[in-house]
Design an enzyme around this catalytic site. Structure first.
Site, PDB file in Angstrom:
ATOM      1  N   HIS A 254      -9.201  -2.132  -5.103  1.00 21.77           N
ATOM      2  CA  HIS A 254      -8.097  -2.417  -4.189  1.00 21.77           C
ATOM      3  C   HIS A 254      -7.125  -3.427  -4.797  1.00 21.77           C
ATOM      4  O   HIS A 254      -5.905  -3.296  -4.630  1.00 21.77           O
ATOM      5  CB  HIS A 254      -8.601  -2.945  -2.847  1.00 21.77           C
ATOM      6  CG  HIS A 254      -7.457  -3.148  -1.893  1.00 21.77           C
ATOM      7  ND1 HIS A 254      -6.888  -2.113  -1.188  1.00 21.77           N
ATOM      8  CD2 HIS A 254      -6.738  -4.260  -1.589  1.00 21.77           C
ATOM      9  CE1 HIS A 254      -5.877  -2.582  -0.479  1.00 21.77           C
ATOM     10  NE2 HIS A 254      -5.759  -3.876  -0.704  1.00 21.77           N
TER      11      HIS A 254
ATOM     12  N   HIS B 203       0.819  -1.215   0.000  1.00 22.15           N
ATOM     13  CA  HIS B 203       0.000   0.000   0.000  1.00 22.15           C
ATOM     14  C   HIS B 203       0.850   1.262   0.000  1.00 22.15           C
ATOM     15  O   HIS B 203       0.532   2.231  -0.686  1.00 22.15           O
ATOM     16  CB  HIS B 203      -0.944   0.008   1.193  1.00 22.15           C
ATOM     17  CG  HIS B 203      -1.855  -1.173   1.238  1.00 22.15           C
ATOM     18  ND1 HIS B 203      -2.545  -1.541   2.371  1.00 22.15           N
ATOM     19  CD2 HIS B 203      -2.192  -2.081   0.276  1.00 22.15           C
ATOM     20  CE1 HIS B 203      -3.259  -2.625   2.118  1.00 22.15           C
ATOM     21  NE2 HIS B 203      -3.060  -2.972   0.859  1.00 22.15           N
TER      22      HIS B 203
ATOM     23  N   HIS C  49      -0.675 -11.117  -4.967  1.00 20.35           N
ATOM     24  CA  HIS C  49       0.717 -10.749  -4.724  1.00 20.35           C
ATOM     25  C   HIS C  49       1.703 -11.762  -5.308  1.00 20.35           C
ATOM     26  O   HIS C  49       2.739 -11.383  -5.861  1.00 20.35           O
ATOM     27  CB  HIS C  49       0.961 -10.598  -3.228  1.00 20.35           C
ATOM     28  CG  HIS C  49       0.094  -9.569  -2.576  1.00 20.35           C
ATOM     29  ND1 HIS C  49       0.065  -8.248  -2.966  1.00 20.35           N
ATOM     30  CD2 HIS C  49      -0.807  -9.666  -1.557  1.00 20.35           C
ATOM     31  CE1 HIS C  49      -0.788  -7.571  -2.224  1.00 20.35           C
ATOM     32  NE2 HIS C  49      -1.338  -8.412  -1.366  1.00 20.35           N
TER      33      HIS C  49
ATOM     34  N   ASP D 110      -3.145  -2.958  -5.376  1.00 26.83           N
ATOM     35  CA  ASP D 110      -2.082  -3.911  -5.040  1.00 26.83           C
ATOM     36  C   ASP D 110      -1.159  -4.160  -6.228  1.00 26.83           C
ATOM     37  O   ASP D 110       0.062  -4.290  -6.064  1.00 26.83           O
ATOM     38  CB  ASP D 110      -2.688  -5.239  -4.592  1.00 26.83           C
ATOM     39  CG  ASP D 110      -3.212  -5.211  -3.167  1.00 26.83           C
ATOM     40  OD1 ASP D 110      -2.870  -4.280  -2.409  1.00 26.83           O
ATOM     41  OD2 ASP D 110      -3.970  -6.133  -2.806  1.00 26.83           O
TER      42      ASP D 110
END
Length: 316
Positions: free
Chosen positions: A247, A87, A274, A251
C-alpha cells in the site's frame, strides 16, 4: 508498453464513458458522490468540486496538506480543497489514463475499501479510449533526494531503461507490520496484480488521537487495516502478507502521478510518506537541469521536447 510506464510510441488515453460511485470520506466521514468523465486530449487530470464550481489540476504544486493523505486546493480559494486523492491518482496512473475529469461534491475522495481496486473497477467499466495524440514522459537526468529529521528519505535517479522502477522499505517495530520491503517495475500489469488491492492501514493506538484531531472520522475495518501490536484486527486478516508495504508503494505511485506525466526514473524510498513524496517532486522540478521532456513528440519533430526546453510545471 503503456500505462504508468508508456511505450516509446504510446498514445494519450482517456475514458470512453462517464461513471460514478458514492462513498464515505476517510477523514471527513461525509457521504460524497464521485464521477469520472472523459476529457479532451492534453487536458491532463483535473479535479472538479461541483458543489463549488471550481477545477483543481492534479499537480504536485497544488498540494496543500500531506497529513495522512494527499490533499490539493485551489490557490486562490483555499476552501476549495480535495483530500485523499492518492488512491484514485494511483488507479488512473496504473491504468494509463492521461486525461480525465474527476468530479466530487465535497472535500474528499470516497475511501471505498481503502485501496485502488474499486477505482480500477470503475475505469474498467467505463472503458479506455486511445487518441492519436502522442504521450510524453518526464526523464530524470540526475539524482534528487529529500530526507526528514527521522532519517526517512525519498529519491529519484536516472533510469537507463524507458521505465519507472520503484523500491521501498518500511519499518514499524513491535507491531504486526514490522520491516517490509518491495521492489517493482511499475506497469499496468504489476500495478493491477501487486499493488491495486492493498489497503491503507493504521495503528489501533492512533485511532482515537486521529479522531480528536478531526481525522479518520469515516475510518473503519471496512476501509482500513487496523493493527494492534502483533494483531491485525480485521476479521478477514490481510490480503497479502506484505500488504503494508504494497500500500505504501501504491501511495508512491499516486503521489508521483502528480508530476503531470509518467516518469522515466528509479525511485527509492525508506519510510517515506505523502510529505516526502511531494517534497521530492518539488525538488525535482525546482532543478531545471534534473529533468527533461522526452517521448514520441520529440521523435516526431518537436524541438522543445527534444531539447528539454518545454516549460516546467509552475510552483504555486
Amino acid at each position: 508498453m503503456d500505462g504508468f510506464l508508456p511505450a516509446e510510441h504510446g498514445r494519450r488515453r482517456t475514458l470512453k464513458a462517464s461513471i460514478g460511485c458514492v462513498g464515505d470520506g476517510l477523514h471527513t466521514g461525509r457521504r460524497m458522490s464521485l464521477t469520472l468523465h472523459p476529457a479532451a486530449v492534453g487536458a491532463g487530470i483535473q479535479f472538479r468540486r461541483i458543489d463549488l464550481g471550481l477545477d483543481i489540476p492534479a499537480r504536485f504544486d497544488f498540494v496543500t496538506d500531506t497529513r495522512l493523505c494527499t490533499a490539493i486546493a485551489h490557490p486562490n480559494v483555499p476552501e476549495a480543497r480535495i483530500g485523499t486523492i492518492e488512491h484514485i491518482m494511483a488507479a488512473l496512473a496504473g491504468a494509463g489514463i492521461d486525461d480525465a475529469i474527476i468530479e466530487v461534491d465535497g472535500p474528499e475522495i470516497p475511501i471505498l475499501d481503502g485501496s485502488s481496486a474499486p477505482f480500477l473497477f470503475l475505469i474498467d467499466c467505463a472503458g479506455i479510449a486511445t487518441s492519436a495524440a502522442p504521450r510524453q514522459m518526464i526523464e530524470v537526468l540526475r539524482p534528487v533526494r529529500v530526507e526528514d529529521a527521522r532519517g526517512a528519505f525519498a529519491e529519484l535517479r536516472p533510469n537507463p531503461e524507458t521505465a519507472f522502477d520503484a523500491a521501498l522499505d518500511i519499518d514499524f517495530p513491535n507491531t504486526a507490520i514490522g520491516q517490509q520491503s518491495l521492489a517493482l517495475r511499475i506497469t499496468p500489469e504489476s500495478f493491477r496484480g501487486v499493488l491495486a488491492d492493498s489497503r491503507t492501514f493504521t495503528l489501533a493506538e492512533e485511532v482515537e488521537r486521529l479522531r480528536q484531531a478531526g481525522l479518520a472520522q469515516g475510518g473503519s475495518l471496512a476501509n482500513a487495516v487496523v493493527v494492534d501490536g502483533q494483531a491485525v484486527l480485521n476479521p478477514g486478516g490481510l490480503r497479502h502478507a506484505d500488504e503494508f508495504v504494497r500500500h505504501k508503494l501504491l501511495d508512491v505511485v499516486g503521489d508521483l502521478a502528480l508530476a503531470g506525466a509518467p516518469l522515466r526514473a528509479r525511485f527509492t524510498g525508506s519510510r517515506s510518506g505523502h510529505a516526502l513524496n511531494n517534497q521530492l517532486l518539488r525538488s525535482l522540478f525546482a532543478d531545471r537541469a534534473a529533468w527533461r521532456w522526452v517521448g514520441p513528440a520529440a521523435a516526431s519533430g518537436n524541438p522543445a521536447a527534444a531539447s528539454g526546453k518545454q516549460k516546467a510545471p509552475a510552483l504555486v
